[in-house]
Design a protein around this motif. Structure first.
Motif, PDB file in Angstrom:
ATOM      1  N   CYS A   4       0.841  -1.202   0.000  1.00 43.21           N
ATOM      2  CA  CYS A   4       0.000   0.000   0.000  1.00 43.21           C
ATOM      3  C   CYS A   4       0.877   1.253   0.000  1.00 43.21           C
ATOM      4  O   CYS A   4       0.541   2.241  -0.658  1.00 43.21           O
ATOM      5  CB  CYS A   4      -0.930  -0.001   1.215  1.00 43.21           C
ATOM      6  SG  CYS A   4      -2.159  -1.317   1.149  1.00 43.21           S
ATOM      7  N   HIS A  30      -2.841  -4.144  -7.783  1.00 42.67           N
ATOM      8  CA  HIS A  30      -3.024  -3.845  -6.366  1.00 42.67           C
ATOM      9  C   HIS A  30      -4.423  -3.285  -6.116  1.00 42.67           C
ATOM     10  O   HIS A  30      -5.116  -3.701  -5.187  1.00 42.67           O
ATOM     11  CB  HIS A  30      -1.957  -2.854  -5.887  1.00 42.67           C
ATOM     12  CG  HIS A  30      -2.039  -2.575  -4.426  1.00 42.67           C
ATOM     13  ND1 HIS A  30      -1.228  -3.169  -3.492  1.00 42.67           N
ATOM     14  CD2 HIS A  30      -2.878  -1.776  -3.726  1.00 42.67           C
ATOM     15  CE1 HIS A  30      -1.568  -2.744  -2.284  1.00 42.67           C
ATOM     16  NE2 HIS A  30      -2.554  -1.890  -2.392  1.00 42.67           N
ATOM     17  N   CYS A  34      -7.314  -4.341  -3.365  1.00 43.62           N
ATOM     18  CA  CYS A  34      -7.186  -3.546  -2.144  1.00 43.62           C
ATOM     19  C   CYS A  34      -8.202  -2.415  -2.136  1.00 43.62           C
ATOM     20  O   CYS A  34      -8.075  -1.440  -2.872  1.00 43.62           O
ATOM     21  CB  CYS A  34      -5.770  -2.999  -2.011  1.00 43.62           C
ATOM     22  SG  CYS A  34      -5.536  -2.093  -0.476  1.00 43.62           S
ATOM     23  N   CYS A  37      -6.944   1.216  -1.022  1.00 42.35           N
ATOM     24  CA  CYS A  37      -6.218   1.972  -2.029  1.00 42.35           C
ATOM     25  C   CYS A  37      -7.151   2.427  -3.147  1.00 42.35           C
ATOM     26  O   CYS A  37      -6.943   3.494  -3.712  1.00 42.35           O
ATOM     27  CB  CYS A  37      -5.057   1.156  -2.582  1.00 42.35           C
ATOM     28  SG  CYS A  37      -3.726   1.016  -1.372  1.00 42.35           S
TER      29      CYS A  37
HETATM   30 ZN   LIG Z   1      -3.411  -1.146  -0.840  1.00 44.64          ZN
END
Ligand SMILES: [Zn+2]
Length: 79
Positions: A4, A30, A34, A37
């Motif tokens: 992250c 990612h 996630c 994020c």
């Molecule tokens: Zn992340």
């Protein structure tokens, strides 16, 4: 896989389209996994869009407007 922190470090380049193919892919992978994020990137995008619509000249006007409003609040209208 990016962490992250790495994603945050790359985020402005990502939004500016400055990343190379591999880095962009890593960011996308990612983001796909996630949620935090994804939210972060969305907020960055909104912030950038807002900042872009605010030219520097507008800000002094906003300041004086805010000042006037604050004064009106301090001095209630007289009957
Ligand atoms: Zn992340």
């Amino acid at each position: 896989m990016l962490t992250c922190q790495e994603l945050v470090a790359h985020s402005s380049d990502f939004l500016d389209g400055q990343l190379g193919f591999r880095e962009r892919l890593a960011v996308r992978v990612h983001l796909a996994s996630c949620r935090n994020c994804r939210r972060f990137i969305r907020q960055m995008r909104v912030t950038q869009a807002v900042l872009r619509t605010l030219p520097d000249e507008v800000i002094p006007e906003l300041d004086s407007l805010a000042e006037r409003l604050a004064q009106q609040r301090r001095e209630p209208p007289q009957d």
